[in-house]
Design a protein around this motif. Structure first.
Motif, PDB file in Angstrom:
ATOM      1  N   ASP B  95       0.949  -1.154  -0.023  1.00 18.31           N
ATOM      2  CA  ASP B  95       0.043  -0.049  -0.162  1.00 18.31           C
ATOM      3  C   ASP B  95       0.900   1.276   0.111  1.00 18.31           C
ATOM      4  O   ASP B  95       0.337   2.415   0.285  1.00 18.31           O
ATOM      5  N   LEU B  96       2.230   1.058  -0.190  1.00 19.83           N
ATOM      6  CA  LEU B  96       3.100   2.260  -0.564  1.00 19.83           C
ATOM      7  C   LEU B  96       3.247   2.356  -2.106  1.00 19.83           C
ATOM      8  O   LEU B  96       3.290   1.400  -2.749  1.00 19.83           O
ATOM      9  N   THR B  97       3.546   3.621  -2.383  1.00 19.69           N
ATOM     10  CA  THR B  97       4.009   3.524  -4.093  1.00 19.69           C
ATOM     11  C   THR B  97       5.427   3.040  -4.035  1.00 19.69           C
ATOM     12  O   THR B  97       6.386   2.970  -2.903  1.00 19.69           O
ATOM     13  N   VAL B  98       6.034   2.748  -5.565  1.00 17.14           N
ATOM     14  CA  VAL B  98       7.495   2.447  -5.432  1.00 17.14           C
ATOM     15  C   VAL B  98       8.379   3.483  -4.837  1.00 17.14           C
ATOM     16  O   VAL B  98       9.219   3.089  -4.077  1.00 17.14           O
ATOM     17  N   ILE B  99       8.263   4.587  -5.021  1.00 16.56           N
ATOM     18  CA  ILE B  99       9.046   5.715  -4.378  1.00 16.56           C
ATOM     19  C   ILE B  99       8.965   5.744  -2.805  1.00 16.56           C
ATOM     20  O   ILE B  99       9.999   5.668  -2.353  1.00 16.56           O
ATOM     21  N   GLU B 100       7.754   5.553  -2.481  1.00 20.30           N
ATOM     22  CA  GLU B 100       7.408   5.695  -0.948  1.00 20.30           C
ATOM     23  C   GLU B 100       8.174   4.601  -0.162  1.00 20.30           C
ATOM     24  O   GLU B 100       8.866   4.631   0.750  1.00 20.30           O
ATOM     25  N   ASN B 101       8.220   3.334  -1.081  1.00 19.77           N
ATOM     26  CA  ASN B 101       8.986   1.969  -0.569  1.00 19.77           C
ATOM     27  C   ASN B 101      10.455   2.356  -0.553  1.00 19.77           C
ATOM     28  O   ASN B 101      11.162   2.045   0.567  1.00 19.77           O
ATOM     29  N   ILE B 102      10.946   2.789  -1.553  1.00 23.69           N
ATOM     30  CA  ILE B 102      12.378   3.200  -1.785  1.00 23.69           C
ATOM     31  C   ILE B 102      12.819   4.211  -0.643  1.00 23.69           C
ATOM     32  O   ILE B 102      13.724   3.980   0.285  1.00 23.69           O
ATOM     33  N   ARG B 119      19.580   7.865  -5.365  1.00 22.34           N
ATOM     34  CA  ARG B 119      19.658   6.343  -5.525  1.00 22.34           C
ATOM     35  C   ARG B 119      18.297   5.994  -6.121  1.00 22.34           C
ATOM     36  O   ARG B 119      17.837   5.028  -6.846  1.00 22.34           O
ATOM     37  N   SER B 120      16.999   6.794  -5.557  1.00 24.56           N
ATOM     38  CA  SER B 120      15.736   6.516  -6.049  1.00 24.56           C
ATOM     39  C   SER B 120      15.637   6.701  -7.602  1.00 24.56           C
ATOM     40  O   SER B 120      15.171   5.797  -8.371  1.00 24.56           O
ATOM     41  N   ASP B 121      16.073   7.789  -8.204  1.00 21.48           N
ATOM     42  CA  ASP B 121      16.187   8.156  -9.685  1.00 21.48           C
ATOM     43  C   ASP B 121      16.849   6.895 -10.382  1.00 21.48           C
ATOM     44  O   ASP B 121      16.602   6.387 -11.178  1.00 21.48           O
ATOM     45  N   GLU B 122      18.201   6.811  -9.712  1.00 17.53           N
ATOM     46  CA  GLU B 122      19.097   5.736 -10.437  1.00 17.53           C
ATOM     47  C   GLU B 122      18.343   4.528 -10.434  1.00 17.53           C
ATOM     48  O   GLU B 122      18.368   3.803 -11.672  1.00 17.53           O
ATOM     49  N   LEU B 123      17.641   4.033  -9.359  1.00 17.27           N
ATOM     50  CA  LEU B 123      17.110   2.722  -9.255  1.00 17.27           C
ATOM     51  C   LEU B 123      15.969   2.459 -10.185  1.00 17.27           C
ATOM     52  O   LEU B 123      15.982   1.489 -11.158  1.00 17.27           O
ATOM     53  N   LEU B 132       6.364   3.969 -13.263  1.00 11.18           N
ATOM     54  CA  LEU B 132       5.526   3.428 -12.039  1.00 11.18           C
ATOM     55  C   LEU B 132       6.152   4.000 -10.839  1.00 11.18           C
ATOM     56  O   LEU B 132       5.459   3.447  -9.892  1.00 11.18           O
ATOM     57  N   ARG B 133       6.776   4.966 -11.017  1.00  8.12           N
ATOM     58  CA  ARG B 133       7.220   5.577  -9.739  1.00  8.12           C
ATOM     59  C   ARG B 133       6.154   5.750  -8.659  1.00  8.12           C
ATOM     60  O   ARG B 133       6.171   5.223  -7.468  1.00  8.12           O
ATOM     61  N   LYS B 134       5.036   6.222  -9.144  1.00  2.00           N
ATOM     62  CA  LYS B 134       4.070   6.644  -8.121  1.00  2.00           C
ATOM     63  C   LYS B 134       2.766   5.677  -8.208  1.00  2.00           C
ATOM     64  O   LYS B 134       1.611   5.917  -7.518  1.00  2.00           O
ATOM     65  N   ARG B 135       2.949   4.456  -8.654  1.00  2.00           N
ATOM     66  CA  ARG B 135       1.877   3.197  -8.775  1.00  2.00           C
ATOM     67  C   ARG B 135       2.087   2.680  -7.029  1.00  2.00           C
ATOM     68  O   ARG B 135       3.301   2.308  -6.825  1.00  2.00           O
ATOM     69  N   LEU B 136       1.220   2.186  -6.736  1.00  3.03           N
ATOM     70  CA  LEU B 136       1.347   1.390  -5.551  1.00  3.03           C
ATOM     71  C   LEU B 136       1.917  -0.122  -5.804  1.00  3.03           C
ATOM     72  O   LEU B 136       1.567  -0.639  -6.942  1.00  3.03           O
ATOM     73  N   VAL B 137       2.879  -0.570  -4.823  1.00  2.00           N
ATOM     74  CA  VAL B 137       3.546  -1.675  -5.154  1.00  2.00           C
ATOM     75  C   VAL B 137       2.675  -3.087  -5.445  1.00  2.00           C
ATOM     76  O   VAL B 137       2.742  -3.907  -6.385  1.00  2.00           O
ATOM     77  N   GLY B 138       1.480  -2.697  -4.665  1.00  5.50           N
ATOM     78  CA  GLY B 138       0.525  -3.800  -4.755  1.00  5.50           C
ATOM     79  C   GLY B 138      -0.210  -3.972  -6.387  1.00  5.50           C
ATOM     80  O   GLY B 138      -0.674  -4.979  -6.820  1.00  5.50           O
ATOM     81  N   ASP B 139       0.066  -3.023  -7.119  1.00  2.00           N
ATOM     82  CA  ASP B 139      -0.630  -2.794  -8.424  1.00  2.00           C
ATOM     83  C   ASP B 139       0.277  -3.166  -9.572  1.00  2.00           C
ATOM     84  O   ASP B 139      -0.110  -3.208 -10.589  1.00  2.00           O
ATOM     85  N   ILE B 140       1.624  -3.615  -9.336  1.00  3.04           N
ATOM     86  CA  ILE B 140       2.596  -3.719 -10.416  1.00  3.04           C
ATOM     87  C   ILE B 140       2.793  -5.097 -10.351  1.00  3.04           C
ATOM     88  O   ILE B 140       2.603  -5.986  -9.290  1.00  3.04           O
ATOM     89  N   PRO B 141       3.362  -5.599 -11.404  1.00  2.00           N
ATOM     90  CA  PRO B 141       3.227  -7.147 -11.760  1.00  2.00           C
ATOM     91  C   PRO B 141       4.367  -7.944 -10.763  1.00  2.00           C
ATOM     92  O   PRO B 141       5.375  -7.103 -10.504  1.00  2.00           O
ATOM     93  N   LEU B 142       3.988  -9.219 -10.640  1.00  4.21           N
ATOM     94  CA  LEU B 142       5.133  -9.829  -9.613  1.00  4.21           C
ATOM     95  C   LEU B 142       6.520  -9.660 -10.182  1.00  4.21           C
ATOM     96  O   LEU B 142       7.353  -9.288  -9.138  1.00  4.21           O
ATOM     97  N   GLY B 143       6.964  -9.898 -11.326  1.00  2.46           N
ATOM     98  CA  GLY B 143       8.117 -10.026 -11.775  1.00  2.46           C
ATOM     99  C   GLY B 143       9.107  -8.623 -11.528  1.00  2.46           C
ATOM    100  O   GLY B 143       9.991  -8.514 -10.890  1.00  2.46           O
ATOM    101  N   TRP B 144       8.029  -7.500 -11.746  1.00  5.31           N
ATOM    102  CA  TRP B 144       8.684  -6.233 -11.377  1.00  5.31           C
ATOM    103  C   TRP B 144       8.652  -5.897  -9.767  1.00  5.31           C
ATOM    104  O   TRP B 144       9.721  -5.430  -9.396  1.00  5.31           O
TER     105      TRP B 144
END
Lengths: 371, 248
Positions: B95-102, B119-123, B132-144
Motif C-alpha cells: 500500500d505504498l508507492t514504488v518511490i515511498e518504499n524506496i 538512488r531512487s532516480d538511479e534505481l 511506475l514511480r507513483k504506482r502502488l507496489v500492490g498494483d505492479i506485476p510480480l516480476g517487477w
C-alpha cells in the motif's frame, strides 16, 4: 530519531490510504455518540401499564386519570381477572399492572388505610425499580391532594416531611450528560487498542515485519513508530468527540480541557500498550480480535460506564485495577461535569501511569525481533 | 567475479534445533567476498533456517557464525547494518508507492535525503520503471515487484546480500533478467548468498552448497561437483544427493 520519523510517516501514508480505517476514525465517534447515547438512555418513557380496577368508583377513576396524564405512562388497558393480569405481564404487554381493590373509595372516605397493588415486570431490574418509583410517586401525589381537591374534607393528614432531592453536577439527571463522557472513553480506548493490534498483526501476516526485522531498526523505534500515530489519532478523536458531545448534547465542560488532554495523553499508553501486547502474542488477525473481544467486553462492563463501580463487590473492584477504562471513566466525568482539578485526578493519573509503564514493558518483552 | 580469499561468512559447526527437531545439523562452510554462493536443497532441507541465522533473524543453538566480521550470536544488529535481505515471501509494502518504499527503506538504512533522492532516480532508471514511480507496489506485476524488492534490498550498498528463493513464481524471462541484476551487483563487489530450487540457476553460481536433512551433502564449484559425481547437470546431481545415492 530520523528512522522513527520515516516509520511514522509510513504509518500515516498507510492509514490515509486505507479505505476502512479513515472512515472508521471519523464515522465511529459520530455513530457511537449519536446512536449509543440515545439508545442507551436509561430514563423510562412510555411505560405500558394495565389496570385491574375492582372498585370502579369515582375515586379509583380519579386515581387512574393521574396515571393517564403522566408523560411517563402510556397506554392503559383494562383487565377483568387475575388471569388477565398474569397474562398481561407474561406476554410483556404491560410493564406494570395496577390493581385497585374493591372498597377503595369507601375506605378512603372512612379514612381507613387501603392498599393499591403494583405488579411489576422484574426482568430488567433497573427498569423495574424506576417504574415502581414513578408509580409510587403518582400515587403519593394523588394521596396528598385528596384532602383539598376531593370531597372537601379537612386535610386528611398533616403535611409530612417532604424530601426533595437536588442532584449536583447533573441537576436534571440528564442521562446523555452522563453517557457522553463515558462513550468518549470507550471511543479513544478502542481506537487506540484495536487499530494498534490489527496493524502489527497485519504486518506479521503479510510478512513485511520480517523485512523490517532484518533492517537495523531498533525494537523501541519500531514500537514507537507504531504507537505514535495511533496516539495522535486518539487525541484527535477525543477533541472531535468532545466537540460533537458539546454540539449535539450540550455536554458541559466545566473543568479544564487541558487537564483532560493531559490525562488522556498518559492514559492512551495503556490501551495502546495492550494492543501492542496482544499483537505480539498473536499470529493473525483472528487471534488478536478474539483476545480483544474477550477483554473488551469484560473491561467495558466493569468500567463503570453503566453501573457504578462502587456498587460492585470488593473483589470486582480489585479486578478493576487491571482495567484501564476504570481509571479514565471517573476522571472524564469528574473533569467535565464537576470541574475537578489536577489534585482530584492525581491518584488515577499515577495509577494509570504505572499501569502504562508495566503494559509497555510487557509488550516490549513479548515483541521479539529474533526467534 | 572478484572472488578473493577473504571470508565474509564463516560458519563452524552450526546447529539449530527447534525442540527435538534439528533443522541445521552441524554445518561448516565459508563464503568468500565477491562470490555468488548458491544454497540448494529441497523444501524443508534447512535453507531458510540457515539464511535466517546468517541474517540475524534467528539465533544459532550451537556453533560459531560470523557474518561480515560480526558474531551472529551477539552482534546481530551490527550484521543487519551491513547486509541486504530479500525473502521468498515478497515483503515490500503493497500500500505504498514504488518511490515511498524506496524512501522508507533508504531512511531506515540511514541514507541522507539527498542520497535517497539520487538512488531512487538511479534505481527506477536502471529497472526501467520510471513510469511506475507513483504506482502502488500492490498494483505492479510480480516480476517487477521482485526486481524492485531486490534493488531496495541493496539500496544501502551492503557488502553482502541474502536472497531467499528470490525467483519463486516468476516467468523464465523475468528469472533471467533477475539473474542479470544479480550478476551486476556481484560485479560491483557485493557478495550474493542465494537459495533456490531451480537447478538451472545453480549453474550460474560460483560455488554451490547442497543441503539435505539439515546437513551439507556437497560443496564446491558446479563444474567440479558435476565431475566428481559424474553427472551432466546440477539437476541430476541434486537428484542423486537428495535420494541419498553416494558419489560414484
Amino acid at each position: 530519531m530520523r528512522t522513527l520519523l520515516f516509520l511514522i510517516q509510513k504509518e500515516f501514508i498507510q492509514i490515509a490510504r486505507n479505505k476502512t480505517m479513515l472512515p472508521l476514525i471519523f464515522i465511529m465517534p459520530i455513530v457511537q455518540l449519536v446512536i449509543l447515547v440515545y439508545a442507551a438512555d436509561l430514563n423510562m418513557k412510555s411505560i405500558e401499564y394495565s389496570v385491574f380496577d375492582l372498585d370502579a368508583s369515582h375515586a379509583s377513576r380519579e386515581l387512574l386519570s393521574h396515571y393517564d396524564s403522566s408523560p411517563f405512562f402510556d397506554t392503559q388497558e383494562q383487565l377483568f381477572s387475575d388471569e388477565d393480569m398474569e397474562h398481561s405481564l407474561k406476554s410483556g404487554e404491560a410493564d406494570i399492572v395496577i390493581k385497585i381493590p374493591k372498597g377503595f373509595e369507601k375506605s378512603l372516605m372512612n379514612n381507613e388505610s387501603v392498599e393499591v397493588q403494583f405488579l411489576v415486570d422484574g426482568i430488567n431490574n433497573a427498569a423495574a425499580v424506576i417504574t415502581t418509583a414513578y408509580a409510587q410517586n403518582i400515587l403519593l401525589k394523588y394521596h396528598n391532594n385528596l384532602g383539598s381537591s376531593w370531597l372537601n374534607l379537612q386535610e386528611v393528614q398533616a403535611k409530612g416531611i417532604e424530601i426533595k432531592s437536588r442532584h449536583w453536577f447533573n441537576p436534571e439527571l440528564d442521562f446523555k450528560v452522563y453517557m457522553v463522557p463515558g462513550i468518549l472513553v470507550l471511543l479513544v480506548s478502542m481506537i487506540g487498542w484495536i487499530l494498534t493490534a490489527l496493524n502489527i498483526v497485519r504486518e506479521k501476516e503479510i510478512g513485511t515485519i520480517e523485512q523490517i526485522n532484518v533492517t537495523p531498526v531498533r525494537k523501541y523505534q519500531f514500537l514507537l513508530g507504531k504507537l505514535a500515530p495511533f496516539w495522535l489519532i486518539a487525541m484527535f478523536e477525543l477533541a472531535f468527540g468532545l466537540l460533537l458531545g458539546r454540539i449535539l448534547f450540550g455536554v458541559p465542560i466545566i473543568g479544564s480541557v487541558g487537564l483532560l488532554f493531559l490525562f488522556t495523553a498518559v492514559y492512551m499508553l495503556a490501551p495502546l500498550g495492550i494492543g501492542l501486547l496482544f499483537s505480539s502474542l498473536s499470529n493473525n488477525q483472528q487471534q488478536v480480535m478474539f483476545l480483544t473481544f474477550f477483554f473488551n467486553l469484560t473491561f467495558i462492563m466493569m468500567s463503570g460506564l453503566f453501573t457504578p463501580v462502587e456498587s460492585m463487590p470488593n473483589w470486582a473492584q480489585y479486578v478493576n485495577y487491571l482495567n484501564p477504562l476504570a481509571y479514565f471513566m471517573p476522571v472524564i466525568r469528574m473533569v467535565l461535569l464537576k470541574g475537578s482539578d489536577f489534585l482530584d485526578v492525581l491518584p488515577n493519573l499515577i495509577g494509570i501511569a504505572i499501569y502504562s509503564v508495566v503494559v509497555l514493558y510487557l509488550a516490549s518483552l513479548a515483541y521479539r525481533k529474533r526467534v | 567475479m572478484q572472488t578473493n580469499n577473504t571470508a565474509i561468512i564463516e560458519v563452524e559447526n552450526l546447529v539449530k534445533r527447534f525442540g527435538t527437531f534439528t533443522a541445521n545439523d552441524n554445518l561448516t562452510f565459508k563464503v568468500y567476498a565477491g562470490e555468488i554462493f548458491g544454497f540448494l536443497g529441497a523444501n524443508g532441507a534447512g535453507k531458510t533456517t540457515t539464511i535466517r541465522i546468517l541474517s540475524g533473524l534467528s539465533k544459532p543453538t550451537e556453533g560459531i557464525v560470523k557474518v561480515v566480521g560480526f558474531d551472529a550470536m551477539k552482534q546481530s544488529e551490527s550484521i543487519k547494518k551491513n547486509i541486504g535481505y530479500m525473502s521468498q515471501r515478497f515483503s515490500l509494502y503493497d500500500d505504498l508507492t514504488v518511490i515511498e518504499n524506496i524512501r522508507l527503506f533508504g531512511g531506515i538504512y540511514g541514507l541522507s535525503n539527498k542520497e535517497i533522492r539520487n538512488r531512487s532516480d538511479e534505481l527506477v532508471k536502471d529497472l526501467g520503471i520510471e513510469n511506475l514511480r507513483k504506482r502502488l507496489v500492490g498494483d505492479i506485476p510480480l516480476g517487477w515487484k521482485q526486481k524492485l524488492a531486490f534493488s531496495i534490498a541493496i539500496i544501502h550498498r551492503p557488502k553482502l546480500i541474502f536472497l531467499d528463493e528470490p525467483t519463486g513464481g516468476v516467468d523464465p524471462l523475468t528469472r533471467r533478467q533477475f539473474w542479470e541484476l544479480i550478476y551486476r551487483v556481484a560485479k560491483q563487489g557485493t557478495t550474493v548468498f542465494v537459495t533456490t530450487h531451480y537447478m538451472d540457476e545453480a549453474e550460474y553460481c560460483d560455488r554451490i552448497c547442497v543441503l539435505a536433512d539439515g546437513q551439507i551433502k556437497a560443496l564446491g564449484e558446479p563444474s567440479n561437483l558435476k565431475h566428481e559425481y559424474q553427472v551432466t547437470s546440477i539437476d541430476e546431481l541434486f537428484y542423486r544427493i537428495v535420494k541419498g545415492e553416494d558419489r560414484v
